[in-house]
Motif scaffolding. Structure first.
Motif, PDB file in Angstrom:
ATOM      1  N   LEU A 198       0.773  -1.095  -0.264  1.00 57.86           N
ATOM      2  CA  LEU A 198       0.205  -0.037  -0.051  1.00 57.86           C
ATOM      3  C   LEU A 198       1.062   1.285  -0.008  1.00 57.86           C
ATOM      4  O   LEU A 198       2.014   1.081   0.971  1.00 57.86           O
ATOM      5  CB  LEU A 198      -0.862  -0.383   1.322  1.00 57.86           C
ATOM      6  N   THR A 199       0.770   2.062  -1.070  1.00 57.85           N
ATOM      7  CA  THR A 199       1.783   3.855  -0.847  1.00 57.85           C
ATOM      8  C   THR A 199       0.769   4.824   0.003  1.00 57.85           C
ATOM      9  O   THR A 199      -0.497   4.201  -0.535  1.00 57.85           O
ATOM     10  CB  THR A 199       1.277   4.513  -2.078  1.00 57.85           C
ATOM     11  N   PRO A 200       1.587   5.310   0.492  1.00 57.90           N
ATOM     12  CA  PRO A 200       1.802   6.755   1.642  1.00 57.90           C
ATOM     13  C   PRO A 200       0.429   7.096   0.183  1.00 57.90           C
ATOM     14  O   PRO A 200       0.235   7.576  -1.216  1.00 57.90           O
ATOM     15  CB  PRO A 200       2.298   7.518   1.918  1.00 57.90           C
ATOM     16  N   PRO A 201      -0.442   8.064   1.030  1.00 55.31           N
ATOM     17  CA  PRO A 201      -1.428   8.917  -0.297  1.00 55.31           C
ATOM     18  C   PRO A 201      -0.323   9.955  -0.773  1.00 55.31           C
ATOM     19  O   PRO A 201       0.642  10.202  -0.089  1.00 55.31           O
ATOM     20  CB  PRO A 201      -2.661  10.270   1.011  1.00 55.31           C
ATOM     21  N   TYR A 202      -0.585   9.926  -2.453  1.00 49.22           N
ATOM     22  CA  TYR A 202      -0.115  10.831  -2.612  1.00 49.22           C
ATOM     23  C   TYR A 202      -0.699  11.405  -4.113  1.00 49.22           C
ATOM     24  O   TYR A 202      -2.126  11.132  -4.176  1.00 49.22           O
ATOM     25  CB  TYR A 202       1.273   9.990  -3.986  1.00 49.22           C
ATOM     26  N   ARG A 203      -0.615  11.976  -4.627  1.00 48.41           N
ATOM     27  CA  ARG A 203      -1.772  13.155  -5.986  1.00 48.41           C
ATOM     28  C   ARG A 203      -1.608  12.175  -7.055  1.00 48.41           C
ATOM     29  O   ARG A 203      -0.015  11.383  -7.518  1.00 48.41           O
ATOM     30  CB  ARG A 203      -0.684  14.276  -5.942  1.00 48.41           C
ATOM     31  N   PHE A 204      -2.491  12.253  -7.810  1.00 49.36           N
ATOM     32  CA  PHE A 204      -2.655  11.244  -8.662  1.00 49.36           C
ATOM     33  C   PHE A 204      -1.796  11.786 -10.012  1.00 49.36           C
ATOM     34  O   PHE A 204      -1.627  13.153  -9.897  1.00 49.36           O
ATOM     35  CB  PHE A 204      -3.831  10.388  -9.301  1.00 49.36           C
ATOM     36  N   GLY A 205      -1.217  10.755 -10.825  1.00 50.41           N
ATOM     37  CA  GLY A 205      -0.494  11.623 -12.438  1.00 50.41           C
ATOM     38  C   GLY A 205      -1.074  11.684 -13.194  1.00 50.41           C
ATOM     39  O   GLY A 205      -1.150  12.840 -13.981  1.00 50.41           O
ATOM     40  N   ASN A 206      -2.572  11.216 -13.391  1.00 48.82           N
ATOM     41  CA  ASN A 206      -3.533  12.016 -14.142  1.00 48.82           C
ATOM     42  C   ASN A 206      -4.691  12.217 -14.559  1.00 48.82           C
ATOM     43  O   ASN A 206      -5.565  12.521 -15.494  1.00 48.82           O
ATOM     44  CB  ASN A 206      -3.497  10.276 -15.738  1.00 48.82           C
ATOM     45  N   VAL A 207      -4.964  12.682 -13.122  1.00 50.49           N
ATOM     46  CA  VAL A 207      -6.166  13.248 -12.931  1.00 50.49           C
ATOM     47  C   VAL A 207      -6.339  13.987 -11.154  1.00 50.49           C
ATOM     48  O   VAL A 207      -4.977  13.622 -10.708  1.00 50.49           O
ATOM     49  CB  VAL A 207      -7.394  12.146 -11.687  1.00 50.49           C
ATOM     50  N   PRO A 208      -6.509  15.410 -11.115  1.00 49.54           N
ATOM     51  CA  PRO A 208      -5.703  15.923 -10.050  1.00 49.54           C
ATOM     52  C   PRO A 208      -6.402  15.266  -8.102  1.00 49.54           C
ATOM     53  O   PRO A 208      -7.536  16.344  -8.094  1.00 49.54           O
ATOM     54  CB  PRO A 208      -6.613  17.356  -9.878  1.00 49.54           C
ATOM     55  N   GLU A 209      -6.633  13.813  -7.863  1.00 47.43           N
ATOM     56  CA  GLU A 209      -6.884  13.601  -6.987  1.00 47.43           C
ATOM     57  C   GLU A 209      -5.448  13.532  -6.508  1.00 47.43           C
ATOM     58  O   GLU A 209      -4.584  13.072  -6.924  1.00 47.43           O
ATOM     59  CB  GLU A 209      -7.994  12.392  -7.900  1.00 47.43           C
ATOM     60  N   ALA A 210      -5.906  13.518  -5.344  1.00 45.59           N
ATOM     61  CA  ALA A 210      -5.628  12.312  -4.320  1.00 45.59           C
ATOM     62  C   ALA A 210      -6.306  10.553  -3.474  1.00 45.59           C
ATOM     63  O   ALA A 210      -6.741  10.695  -3.559  1.00 45.59           O
ATOM     64  CB  ALA A 210      -5.140  13.505  -2.631  1.00 45.59           C
ATOM     65  N   GLY A 211      -5.288   9.975  -3.458  1.00 48.10           N
ATOM     66  CA  GLY A 211      -5.189   9.257  -3.423  1.00 48.10           C
ATOM     67  C   GLY A 211      -3.855   8.108  -2.559  1.00 48.10           C
ATOM     68  O   GLY A 211      -2.948   8.438  -2.810  1.00 48.10           O
ATOM     69  N   ILE A 212      -4.254   6.551  -3.126  1.00 48.16           N
ATOM     70  CA  ILE A 212      -2.804   5.146  -2.079  1.00 48.16           C
ATOM     71  C   ILE A 212      -4.023   4.903  -3.333  1.00 48.16           C
ATOM     72  O   ILE A 212      -4.614   4.323  -4.196  1.00 48.16           O
ATOM     73  CB  ILE A 212      -3.695   5.046  -1.164  1.00 48.16           C
ATOM     74  N   THR A 213      -2.985   3.709  -3.580  1.00 51.79           N
ATOM     75  CA  THR A 213      -2.597   3.181  -4.106  1.00 51.79           C
ATOM     76  C   THR A 213      -2.129   1.009  -3.609  1.00 51.79           C
ATOM     77  O   THR A 213      -1.180   0.816  -2.984  1.00 51.79           O
ATOM     78  CB  THR A 213      -1.436   2.826  -5.762  1.00 51.79           C
ATOM     79  N   LEU A 214      -3.078   0.387  -4.686  1.00 50.78           N
ATOM     80  CA  LEU A 214      -2.751  -1.381  -3.963  1.00 50.78           C
ATOM     81  C   LEU A 214      -1.980  -1.899  -5.044  1.00 50.78           C
ATOM     82  O   LEU A 214      -2.564  -2.361  -5.890  1.00 50.78           O
ATOM     83  CB  LEU A 214      -3.936  -1.759  -3.093  1.00 50.78           C
ATOM     84  N   ALA A 215      -0.946  -2.270  -4.238  1.00 51.63           N
ATOM     85  CA  ALA A 215       0.335  -2.641  -5.914  1.00 51.63           C
ATOM     86  C   ALA A 215       0.941  -3.835  -4.836  1.00 51.63           C
ATOM     87  O   ALA A 215       0.328  -4.524  -4.393  1.00 51.63           O
ATOM     88  CB  ALA A 215       1.033  -1.486  -6.104  1.00 51.63           C
ATOM     89  N   ARG A 216       0.399  -5.455  -6.771  1.00 52.44           N
ATOM     90  CA  ARG A 216       1.049  -6.639  -6.346  1.00 52.44           C
ATOM     91  C   ARG A 216       1.879  -7.006  -7.619  1.00 52.44           C
ATOM     92  O   ARG A 216       1.690  -6.519  -8.867  1.00 52.44           O
ATOM     93  CB  ARG A 216       0.281  -7.117  -5.763  1.00 52.44           C
ATOM     94  N   GLU A 217       2.812  -7.514  -7.148  1.00 52.74           N
ATOM     95  CA  GLU A 217       3.946  -8.137  -8.638  1.00 52.74           C
ATOM     96  C   GLU A 217       2.848  -8.923  -8.920  1.00 52.74           C
ATOM     97  O   GLU A 217       2.770  -9.996  -7.884  1.00 52.74           O
ATOM     98  CB  GLU A 217       4.820  -8.329  -8.527  1.00 52.74           C
ATOM     99  N   ALA A 218       2.845  -9.539 -10.345  1.00 56.99           N
ATOM    100  CA  ALA A 218       2.177 -10.656 -10.976  1.00 56.99           C
ATOM    101  C   ALA A 218       3.083 -11.921 -10.852  1.00 56.99           C
ATOM    102  O   ALA A 218       4.089 -12.520 -10.497  1.00 56.99           O
ATOM    103  CB  ALA A 218       1.796 -10.311 -12.313  1.00 56.99           C
ATOM    104  N   ARG A 219       2.262 -12.777 -10.496  1.00 59.36           N
ATOM    105  CA  ARG A 219       2.603 -14.002  -9.604  1.00 59.36           C
ATOM    106  C   ARG A 219       3.076 -15.263 -11.733  1.00 59.36           C
ATOM    107  O   ARG A 219       3.456 -15.728 -10.909  1.00 59.36           O
ATOM    108  CB  ARG A 219       1.139 -14.888  -9.684  1.00 59.36           C
ATOM    109  N   GLN A 220       2.495 -14.624 -12.536  1.00 61.17           N
ATOM    110  CA  GLN A 220       3.026 -15.878 -13.482  1.00 61.17           C
ATOM    111  C   GLN A 220       4.128 -14.650 -14.485  1.00 61.17           C
ATOM    112  O   GLN A 220       5.118 -15.593 -14.764  1.00 61.17           O
ATOM    113  CB  GLN A 220       1.963 -15.377 -15.221  1.00 61.17           C
TER     114      GLN A 220
END
Length: 705
Positions: A198-220
């Motif tokens: 889980l990333t800390p809150p940050y400013r999205f790059g393509n919209v003027p919104e603040a949010g968080i991102t849940l990320a995971r490396e692909a298993r395949q």
């Protein structure tokens, strides 16, 4: 002797009892109200703290639930979606996943795949926050596909807008971009962790919104990262639903002060300063004193897991709490604040009710106390009035206090005793002296001072013979009756009766109370007593007893007046030649057959007010110089008709003056002639007989020659 007293403020018993009781009731009421208010405050603060913890827990659960849902979807996507699909096909596949996800997770804004070659495929919802590359006049656009691919000329991005069903609505031609997924925070976090990050809150790059991102490396496919973007706008709405009462303020921020969520976060995010600087909106950017104050409370103790604090903003006091969100959001903090007046409103209402009830109770109790104290004070007022009358020597007017209070009953009995004692005391001590003793203007020290006084002595003619013919009890009874009548008239004329000596009375005027007319008052007292005795002797004769003819002697001059005696018994009296002279004048009455003999000093002081008859110039027993003595015949005051000189004495007064003139000039024959005429007119007047005998005695030597 003067007694120095200091005046002090007086309080009535009723006022004191009412005041003391009121103070006691007020103290008890204040203590109870203070204790209740303290307990209510403690309970209110405890309830507020519990409410704050519950709200913080709801926010925590809301974020944790969103993470669980997004994590589950992300886990499934990394297992089921082939990241090597062509970008547009991959975007369509991701749209299906996002469509299902947004139903259960409104915060989900997009889902994406980032490849190690720099390819980035994003499917995101478009609503109010549209990417700037997309036109704002799209009516059917629901999803936007952002496809970033490497090219010989660098990274290129193209946009495809789809409707609700995934059909293409618009396509935007490729154009260069600086966006590289491999440089985004989520990409590095995803590759560095074997699980979901889980990333800390940050400013999205393509919209003027603040949010968080849940990320995971692909298993395949190693190096490929799947991610879900979640906006914080839905958290604003969640906070708004938790905001009760309306005065409650809620705020979520990170450690740096960036605004994460607020019930009015959407309107706050309209501030363009953060957009222009490409950063998250901070709490201080909001220009809200209250929100800045809440963040300041956090800054004062940033390391604490949770903290309660009171602070003041613009003169209004707030109670607040700040605590860490936790559960994967260790960098996020939730802060709550509510005005003290709002939080303590119920407690204040209860305290106000208690104040009203206590006030009513105090007033009701005060009325009861006033009635009770009045019931208690009334007999005391009566007792005070009785004592005041006794001090004025107004006896026989006391009213027994009707009370069931033992002390009041004892006081009533004491007052009766006081009246009896003072009344009897005045029988032994002159009333004027008693008044001065009570008034504390009389010194009991031995000694006296020289001052003018007028002395009176009385004596009953033939008392010894009369007493021998009566029983002792009869003598006592008759003498007491006699003294009562004579003494009453003397006292009424302002006399101080010094003592009763057998059948005699010694009295004086001008002490202890000084009077300029003391000589005239003494004459008045002697005349009144003499006339009163005339009536009393008539009663004695009617009763079959012997009369008590009385002789009076009056003299005025200086004497020493004061206390004589020992330390255990003293007598207030007058001493000196003046006293002795008055006594000797009284004895001279027997020689001349007169009733009231006065000195020349008395006659000179009162000759305009009384009628006198010259008696003789003689040397009284014990004296060395002859003095003129006069008989007091009556008063000239028309208001005292009974005190007028007897008519027979007035008739003989001119002839007596002629006879006296002849006698003084040595005309014995002329004097004898006038005296013979007077003796014939008033055979009972012994004065004429005395002078007639003297004339005859003086004539005999002349006849012998």
């Amino acid at each position: 002797m003067q007694r120095v007293t200091q005046k002090s403020i007086g309080w009535s018993l009723q006022a004191v009892v009412a005041l003391v009781f009121t103070l006691i009731v007020l103290a008890i009421s204040a203590a109870l109200i203070g204790f209740n208010h303290q307990q209510l405050t403690t309970l209110t603060l405890r309830d507020a703290e519990g409410d704050f913890q519950r709200i913080a827990g709801n926010v925590r659960n809301e974020l944790a639930g969103s993470l669980r849902i997004a994590g589950s979807v992300l886990d499934t996507a990394t297992l089921t979606i082939d990241p090597e699909l062509p970008p547009e096909q991959l975007a369509t596949t991701l749209t299906l996943v996002l469509k299902d996800l947004e139903k259960v997770l409104p915060a989900a804004m997009g889902i994406f795949v980032g490849r190690p070659d720099g390819t980035h495929v994003v499917t995101q919802l478009i609503d109010d926050a549209k990417p700037p590359e997309i036109s704002t006049d799209l009516k059917d656009g629901v999803y936007a596909f952002m496809i970033v691919e490497p090219s010989p000329d660098g990274q290129m991005v193209r946009w495809i807008v789809a409707d609700q069903d995934g059909r293409e609505v618009r396509r935007i031609a490729p154009q260069p971009t600086a966006f590289d997924p491999r440089k985004r925070p989520w990409y590095g976090f995803g590759l560095a962790s074997p699980g979901t990050v889980l990333t800390p809150p940050y400013r999205f790059g393509n919209v003027p919104e603040a949010g968080i991102t849940l990320a995971r490396e692909a298993r395949q496919k190693p190096g490929v990262v799947f991610g879900v973007d979640m906006t914080l706008a839905s958290l604003d709405q969640f906070l708004d639903r938790l905001r009760f009462p309306p005065e409650l303020e809620l705020l979520v921020f990170d450690a740096s002060g960036a605004l994460i969520a607020h019930p009015h976060g959407n309107s706050y995010r309209m501030i363009r300063q953060a957009d222009q600087e490409n950063r998250l909106l901070t709490v201080d950017d909001l220009k809200s004193p209250l929100l800045s104050g809440m963040y300041k409370v956090f800054q004062e103790a940033p390391g604490q897991q949770e903290r309660n604090a009171s602070f003041t903003v613009n003169g209004e006091r707030y109670f607040g709490r700040t605590e860490k969100v936790g559960d994967g959001f260790d960098n996020l903090f939730i802060s709550l604040a509510v005005p003290y007046d709002t939080m303590m409103g119920p407690a204040e209402q209860i305290r106000l009710s208690l104040l009203v009830i206590s006030g009513g109770s105090v007033i009701f109790a005060l009325l009861i106390v006033l009635l009770a104290s009045r019931h208690l004070a009334l007999p005391l007022r009566r007792a005070t009035g009785d004592i005041r009358r006794i001090m004025k020597f107004e006896f026989g007017q006391t009213q027994p206090a009707q009370s069931h209070v033992i002390e009041v009953q004892e006081l009533s009995r004491a007052i009766d005793t006081l009246e009896l004692a003072l009344r009897n005391f005045m029988r032994y001590v002159p009333a004027a002296l008693v008044r001065r003793i009570i008034g504390r203007t009389f010194s009991s020290e031995l000694g006296g001072k020289r001052q003018p006084v007028t002395l009176l002595f009385t004596d009953v003619a033939g008392f010894t013979t009369m007493a021998e013919g009566l029983d002792p009890e009869q003598v006592m009874s008759k003498t007491s009756r006699y003294f009562s009548e004579v003494g009453a008239e003397l006292v009424r004329s302002g006399a101080t009766i010094d003592k009763y000596i057998g059948d005699s009375i010694m009295a004086f005027w001008n002490a202890p109370e000084e009077r300029e007319d003391h000589v005239a008052l003494a004459c008045l007292g002697a005349l009144r007593a003499s006339r009163r005795l005339d009536h009393l002797n008539a009663e004695f004769i009617t009763e079959g007893g012997a009369p008590m003819p009385t002789r009076f002697g009056l003299h005025t001059g200086e004497a020493v007046v004061g206390n004589v005696g020992s330390v255990d018994r003293i007598n207030y009296t007058a001493l000196g030649h003046t006293v002795n002279m008055a006594s000797r004048l009284e004895k001279l009455n027997k020689r001349y057959g007169t009733a009231i003999l006065v000195s020349e000093a008395v006659r000179e002081a009162t000759k305009d007010q009384y009628v006198f008859r010259y008696v003789d110039k003689t040397v009284p027993d014990g004296a060395h110089q002859p003095i003129a003595v006069y008989e007091l015949l009556g008063a000239l005051d028309p208001d005292e008709p009974e005190l007028k000189a007897p008519a027979d004495r007035l008739e003989t007064l001119p002839a007596w003056e002629q006879a006296r003139s002849s006698y003084d000039s040595g005309d014995w024959r002329g004097a004898c002639s006038k005296l013979d005429e007077l003796a014939a007119i008033a055979p009972g007047d012994r004065l004429f007989q005395v002078y007639l005998q003297r004339c005859h005695a003086n004539l005999q030597p002349s006849q012998a020659e």
